[in-house]
Design an enzyme around this catalytic site. Structure first.
Site, PDB file in Angstrom:
ATOM      1  N   ARG A 259       0.881  -1.170   0.000  1.00 23.26           N
ATOM      2  CA  ARG A 259       0.000   0.000   0.000  1.00 23.26           C
ATOM      3  C   ARG A 259       0.918   1.219   0.000  1.00 23.26           C
ATOM      4  O   ARG A 259       1.640   1.461   0.947  1.00 23.26           O
ATOM      5  CB  ARG A 259      -0.910  -0.027   1.238  1.00 23.26           C
ATOM      6  N   LEU A 260       0.913   1.967  -1.094  1.00 18.87           N
ATOM      7  CA  LEU A 260       1.791   3.117  -1.254  1.00 18.87           C
ATOM      8  C   LEU A 260       1.100   4.356  -0.702  1.00 18.87           C
ATOM      9  O   LEU A 260       0.042   4.757  -1.191  1.00 18.87           O
ATOM     10  CB  LEU A 260       2.162   3.316  -2.726  1.00 18.87           C
ATOM     11  N   ASP A 261       1.713   4.943   0.309  1.00 17.13           N
ATOM     12  CA  ASP A 261       1.121   6.069   1.017  1.00 17.13           C
ATOM     13  C   ASP A 261       1.034   7.312   0.121  1.00 17.13           C
ATOM     14  O   ASP A 261       2.001   7.678  -0.548  1.00 17.13           O
ATOM     15  CB  ASP A 261       1.969   6.382   2.251  1.00 17.13           C
ATOM     16  N   GLU A 298      -2.827   4.832  -1.810  1.00 15.07           N
ATOM     17  CA  GLU A 298      -3.663   5.853  -1.175  1.00 15.07           C
ATOM     18  C   GLU A 298      -3.595   7.064  -2.094  1.00 15.07           C
ATOM     19  O   GLU A 298      -2.505   7.529  -2.444  1.00 15.07           O
ATOM     20  CB  GLU A 298      -3.157   6.213   0.212  1.00 15.07           C
ATOM     21  N   VAL A 394      -9.344   7.993  12.109  1.00 17.48           N
ATOM     22  CA  VAL A 394      -9.447   7.904  13.573  1.00 17.48           C
ATOM     23  C   VAL A 394      -8.330   8.733  14.206  1.00 17.48           C
ATOM     24  O   VAL A 394      -8.565   9.658  14.979  1.00 17.48           O
ATOM     25  CB  VAL A 394      -9.362   6.440  14.057  1.00 17.48           C
ATOM     26  N   ASN A 396      -6.349  10.990  13.103  1.00 14.54           N
ATOM     27  CA  ASN A 396      -6.231  12.414  12.816  1.00 14.54           C
ATOM     28  C   ASN A 396      -7.387  13.220  13.381  1.00 14.54           C
ATOM     29  O   ASN A 396      -7.503  14.416  13.090  1.00 14.54           O
ATOM     30  CB  ASN A 396      -6.079  12.643  11.307  1.00 14.54           C
TER      31      ASN A 396
END
Length: 602
Positions: A259-261, A298, A394, A396
């Site tokens: 999963r690439l941020d 993302e 959640v 943040n």
């Protein structure tokens, strides 16, 4: 890729260390082994310095010394046993013991994802702590876990997005060997492993990249300062640094998906975007090994270019998180329309997300004051990952409240059902399945006082117009981290155990019913009654149809199902077995509940 040396330290068939460091501006370079021997490196092409030697062995500590300056850890280190400022340690990944030769990564259609943070998932806060809970995840019905970033960060408390050693696995979690053992154990349980990686910035503490070479460019500004250099002078080797990291996770650690941020924060105007080049290299690796891997992003630009296949001139990413489904669902459930929720109006947009994936797909966005997004009509359901909560939404929040602290018990069940009946890939956030009440707060353990104070001020400023009441918990405090740990001891208590049972039933139903398991976005219809706050979702295959009636209002509402079929209730979230008030009278649906119907005439 090509015949360039691999960055870092790798061991060949003669058990010699092949050492390479990229430092194009250096006049000389050496490697210091165990704080004693200094071995000179030879200048190679493209700015690399290399050496093949038997004097550096697995377990040895080492540092690089450029132009007789202070020795520094390896930017491609595989292990930092003494933290981000300490020496690197050589590791031979061939020494990992694997028992997963028969493992096959499931197709994305079969992924039911469980996002977790290693440090707070278990009391141990380690990879071994996760392994001890795999039976729970298997019984829940999870088919893939997504681990928040494990690249070495300062101290032992961090979300992981402050990592500064992209190749090194966090020492306090169990290091490289601990991660390999976890992946192997997951595969034995039939669970795939997604690893969250950060390729849009490095953390601030322990960031020595500028001392080695032009890893950054001043062409673009990002929230973290100068952008990583993906398209400026010397960018080839920066790109290679990240491409080889992707291949390492898949090849050496048997990771199933990355999963690439926040890839929207990657600045790259090259003729071939870095994501596309990553995809091409992963395709080549899969052709070589026969193993399947997925690339998940993302991404908040609502542009299908990123997930379109390379054959359609896209970047070829396999799937993406879709925040807009989350935002529309939360506002429909009663979330205040402030911050990033201000652009969402509720149930009509939730229906639009079921139909179109993106809410803003070429329409005007009042929050952005512009037309935003593009349509994703040709992208299948397995390219979108949806959720009712995750670490971002959640953690943040200023007080890190989970859904259990913001919504009624019945509404939490409805939201869970809304995710599970979607034509997309569902994802849970750890503890959600039993309505965990502990928050998930933002925490760090930096060692530099000025940086700690900057983080505190930054968090306070972040909430100036969003969740502004009260004081943000101190990110540096140990108590903030401890307060964020899951309470495994409450699973058998009333309320929690019924919520867990409901999640198990929803996941089981999703797997059993073809109309839910088949992620066909075309065979879908939504009917919205905005006044009653009800949404009827219909999905079907050639052999089965289902209807999902969701009542987000505080009152019972009438049931209006299609009349051309005989319907049977497959699940009612209001049932007493889920700690609900019991089904409503015939022809009605309880407030804040979902009923899933299946047809019986096939």
């Amino acid at each position: 890729m090509n015949n360039k040396p691999l960055p870092g330290v790798r061991f060949n068939n003669d058990n010699e260390a092949e050492i390479a460091v990229w430092a194009p501006d250096a006049k000389k370079a050496a490697v210091i082994v165990n704080d004693q021997a200094s071995l000179d490196l030879s200048r190679s092409d493209f700015g690399y310095w290399t050496l093949t030697t038997g004097k550096l062995q697995p377990g040895h500590r080492y540092q690089f010394k450029l132009d007789d300056k202070q020795p520094l850890p390896d930017p491609a280190s595989l292990s930092q046993p003494d933290g981000v400022h300490g020496s690197s340690m050589a590791i031979d990944t061939r020494d990992f013991e694997w028992t997963d030769n028969q493992w096959q990564n499931p197709p994305l259609d079969d992924y039911i994802i469980y996002e977790l943070h290693t440090g707070t998932f278990s009391s141990d806060g380690t990879f071994e702590g996760i392994t001890k809970k795999l039976d729970h995840l298997k019984q829940l019905g999870i088919t893939a876990i997504e681990i928040m970033p494990v690249a070495q960060f300062p101290g032992g408390r961090n979300w992981g997005y402050d990592g500064v050693f992209t190749y090194a696995v966090q020492n306090t979690y169990g290091g490289a060997e601990g991660l390999a053992k976890l992946v192997d154990a997951c595969h034995q349980q039939g669970i795939a492993v997604i690893l969250d990686v950060v390729y849009n910035h490095f953390g601030p503490e322990g960031n020595y990249f500028g001392s080695y070479g032009p890893y950054f460019t001043g062409k673009y500004h990002t929230p973290w300062g100068d952008a990583l250099n993906f398209d400026d002078a010397w960018c080839d080797e920066v790109r290679r640094y990240f491409i080889e990291n992707v291949l390492m996770w898949f090849r050496d650690f048997h990771i199933d998906a990355l999963r690439l941020d926040a890839v929207h924060a990657i600045k790259d105007f090259s003729p071939k975007h870095i994501l596309k080049e990553i995809k091409e290299n992963v395709d080549a690796l899969m052709a070589q090994t026969g193993r399947k891997h997925h690339l998940i992003i993302e991404f908040d630009l609502n542009d299908p270019l990123y997930i379109d296949p390379i054959q359609k001139r896209g970047y070829g990413m396999d799937a993406q998180w879709i925040d807009e489904f989350h935002h529309a669902l939360r506002v429909t459930a009663g979330e205040k329309r402030e911050g990033y929720y201000s652009d969402f109006e509720g149930i009509v947009q939730l229906a639009k997300s079921y139909n179109d994936a993106y809410v803003y797909d070429g329409i005007y966005s009042p929050g952005r004051l512009k037309t935003f997004g593009a349509k994703a009509n040709d992208n299948p359901g397995n390219q979108f990952i949806v959720f009712s909560q995750n670490h971002d939404h959640v953690g943040n929040r200023m007080l890190g409240e989970r859904s259990s602290q913001l919504f009624s018990f019945e509404m939490q069940k409805l939201m869970a059902g809304a995710v599970m009946v979607s034509p997309f890939i569902p994802m849970l956030f750890m503890g959600e399945e039993w309505a965990e009440t502990n928050p998930f707060l933002y925490f760090v353990s930096h060692t530099e006082p000025e940086l700690v104070e900057a983080v505190r001020k930054g968090r306070k400023a972040e909430f100036a117009s969003f969740h502004a009441e009260g004081e943000a918990p101190d990110p540096q405090a140990t108590e903030t981290f401890e307060q964020s740990k899951l309470q495994w001891e409450i699973l058998e208590k009333d309320g929690y155990k019924q919520m867990l049972a409901l999640y198990k039933a929803l996941i089981s139903l999703r797997k059993q019913l073809p109309a839910l398991a088949t992620l066909n976005r075309k065979n879908l219809k939504t009917t919205v009654n905005e006044a009653d706050k009800t949404l009827l979702l219909e999905r079907w295959t050639d052999t089965q149809s289902i209807c999902c009636l969701m009542n987000f209002s505080d009152e019972e509402q009438p049931v209006n199902l299609p009349e051309n079929k005989q319907w049977e209730v497959a699940l009612n979230s209001a049932d007493t077995q889920w700690n609900g008030p019991g089904p409503a009278a015939s022809g009605l649906v309880r407030s804040q509940s979902i009923i899933i119907y299946k047809n019986t005439n096939v």
